[in-house]
Write an enzyme that holds these catalytic residues in place. Sequence first.
Site, mmCIF file in Angstrom:
data_model
loop_
_atom_site.group_PDB
_atom_site.id
_atom_site.type_symbol
_atom_site.label_atom_id
_atom_site.label_comp_id
_atom_site.label_asym_id
_atom_site.label_seq_id
_atom_site.Cartn_x
_atom_site.Cartn_y
_atom_site.Cartn_z
ATOM 1 N N TYR A 110 0.839 -1.228 0.182
ATOM 2 C CA TYR A 110 -0.040 0.103 0.086
ATOM 3 C C TYR A 110 0.965 1.189 -0.059
ATOM 4 O O TYR A 110 0.402 2.585 -0.260
ATOM 5 C CB TYR A 110 -0.890 0.080 1.106
ATOM 6 C CG TYR A 110 -2.264 0.783 0.970
ATOM 7 C CD1 TYR A 110 -2.946 0.285 -0.304
ATOM 8 C CD2 TYR A 110 -2.945 1.638 1.712
ATOM 9 C CE1 TYR A 110 -4.075 0.995 -0.792
ATOM 10 C CE2 TYR A 110 -4.010 2.110 1.290
ATOM 11 C CZ TYR A 110 -4.720 1.766 0.410
ATOM 12 O OH TYR A 110 -5.729 2.666 -0.040
ATOM 13 N N TRP A 112 2.471 2.860 2.307
ATOM 14 C CA TRP A 112 2.609 3.809 3.147
ATOM 15 C C TRP A 112 3.660 3.210 4.347
ATOM 16 O O TRP A 112 3.639 3.998 5.261
ATOM 17 C CB TRP A 112 1.380 4.046 3.981
ATOM 18 C CG TRP A 112 0.361 4.798 3.280
ATOM 19 C CD1 TRP A 112 -0.710 4.401 2.350
ATOM 20 C CD2 TRP A 112 0.006 6.107 3.210
ATOM 21 N NE1 TRP A 112 -1.334 5.420 1.935
ATOM 22 C CE2 TRP A 112 -0.834 6.437 2.214
ATOM 23 C CE3 TRP A 112 0.573 7.132 3.836
ATOM 24 C CZ2 TRP A 112 -1.393 7.765 2.214
ATOM 25 C CZ3 TRP A 112 0.073 8.484 3.803
ATOM 26 C CH2 TRP A 112 -0.704 8.842 2.887
#
Length: 747
Positions: A110, A112
Amino acid sequence: MSGTRTKVTTSHWGAFEVDVANDRIVATRPFAADPHPSAIPDILPEAVHHHTRVARPSIRRGWLETRTPAGRGSDTFVELPWDEALDIAAAELDRVRKTHGNNAIYGGSYGWGSAGRFHHAQSQVHRFLNTAGGYVASFGSYSTGCAQAIMPHVIGENFLKFLYEHQDGWQTIHDNTETLVMFGGVNPKNAQVSMGGITEHETAGWFDRFAAKGMRCVNIGPQRVDAPDICEWLPLRPGSDTALMLALAYVLEDEGLADHAFLERYTVGFDRFRPYLLGQTDGQPKTPEWAAPLCGAEPDAIRELARRMATTRTLITVAWSLQRGEHGEQPYWMSAVLAAMIGQIGLPGGGIGYGYGAIGGVGKSLKGMSGMTFSQGQNPVNTVIPVARVADMLRNPGQMYDFNGTRAPYPDIRLVYWAGGNPFHHHQDLNALHEAWQRPETIIVNEPWWTATAKRADIVFPATTPYEREDIGRTSMDDYLFHMPRLITPVGDARDDYAIFTGLAQRMGLGEAFTEGKDADAWIEILYQEYRERAALQGIEVPDLDGLRAQNWVHLPIQKSGPNRTFFALFREDPDAMPLKTPSGKIEIFSATIDGFGYDDCPGHPVWLPPTEWLGTATAATPLHLVSPQPGDKLHSQLESALADVPGARPETLVIHPEDAAERGVQTGDMVRVFNARGACRARASVSDSIRQGVVALPTGAWFGDPGENMDPHGNPNTLTRDLGTSRLGQGCSAHTTLVDVCRLEG
């Protein structure tokens, strides 16, 4: 403190000072230049050194002994030396790609995991898998996947490019906007985080300036707290924004307030949309009286707002949350139609904007200056799925599905490699995901902590946090450049992702292709030097790497002065010379392309399509609408291990209206059970009139519990949410299409 050294570093939630003593992070303090610093770093010392860190390479006992998924999520793990664990993982990767092909490997990330540009988990895992022959990739994000699918059809532009590069800045809004209409609000709490980091948190300060100027700001949504207190609040039923927008549009057309000159010159398809708006095609005019019982707004309030929007410089903003629901395409498309009918698109401080307040950096007006990117290479596998359909893919190999005009079968995934994310945080219906997660033959995870995803993996490699490795912090949405020093030695036997993938690549005969003969230090030097050279071409001088190390950070002179020259402004000046990238070159109120897809859940122009779960379909068993906003105390589920230790912080807090609470005998501080047919979780009640009656709010991010628990103990709302695509066009997540009930827990 004797022996303490202090450095500045950056993160997704901003820059901060870090005190280190005896090879431990002992304290953090806000960055001096940040006017509204985030409190998220306060918990960092406890999180980095938490007992839930993955200490050594670990392999699930059942998989190690039988090579089967049985026991995934409830099994114990065996710690192995790095060489042995890498040997096993490399052999398994080779087995799957040679036996089943690379189309049987899903690369999940993702992005992050870190604000650093080299140690960016998504780039690392994708580069490794591309070197190994490719992988099944994903389209979009849980935050904006639906909008990323629909908006190019409407405005002809990549949605994220439009969001980050072609919207009015806060100064332009301040200087020109008279009425700011915010569907879903603009929440400074969400703006404390951003991809690559946001150094100066400015959103709240701008609203103070808007108030001082006398700008009228209207927060439209189920929670007052979704915008600063200075804003008016129109409490709307969740999922009903499209109905309200249609009613506003009806008033504009019915009262002669629509700008038909703009519609004629800059749009196509109003002639196809207008009969629907006036009820000529379906017998139902979209009047304020029609919309009022659907959305909860009074007809007179709708008319007054429509008139003001047409007669003042008005900016309509739309939060990301609106497209995270069933039929999430409709409010995004309809908001553009509404703005077009007002006729101010392309004027400073007018028209339409998306995602203000969703992350920091939106509204910051900067000169374009590219960051540093570690090349992922080319993916030889062409199969791509919408990111929110991963559970469907795992449970239904070979099943046909529709997405944005294409129809394809789900691939048969045998191996999942996940790095830099926690799908058991951001996916919907986690109990169903747990079942789907049992289907692949092997799951490999790089992870610093024993998250729910790590616990459900077969091979877990301990990954460093950003504070245990050197990197460079830079994003095109911020005007700061940071050296991110290695503050402490890696905890336990943790290694960075690049080292992990280098070890795997070498064992698979791909070492030179993956590393190009360079270690992490060499890559950082190369990426930074390339960045310096690009900056110099723009007349911007930055220090060399040693200079940056010594200086720690640089404030870049890239803020723009004056109003933005967005592509909409250029389009408005001359639509023939500067057409949009739609088939017509104009804003598409009616899209022949979408109409040609034949989707009944997303036809050729915006329509009102009620969700299957909302207050309009509430029952005695599930009378409350659940919204699941982003947390304020962390980013997604990061740092949750330490937050869960704070007395009273877990389970998560459920906000409930006083009348709904009284009906259930619930008071602030009570433990409650939140439940529906999909699952249940525990929460701590907070009774407040800042939420609309009939709606409850439970933030995301609490770590999902263990299999077999009949109630998630920590308060993860995705035990309750519905795993349904927004439509066949967008196939985004529909987390906000959820009905629940709440009861008080005794004892």
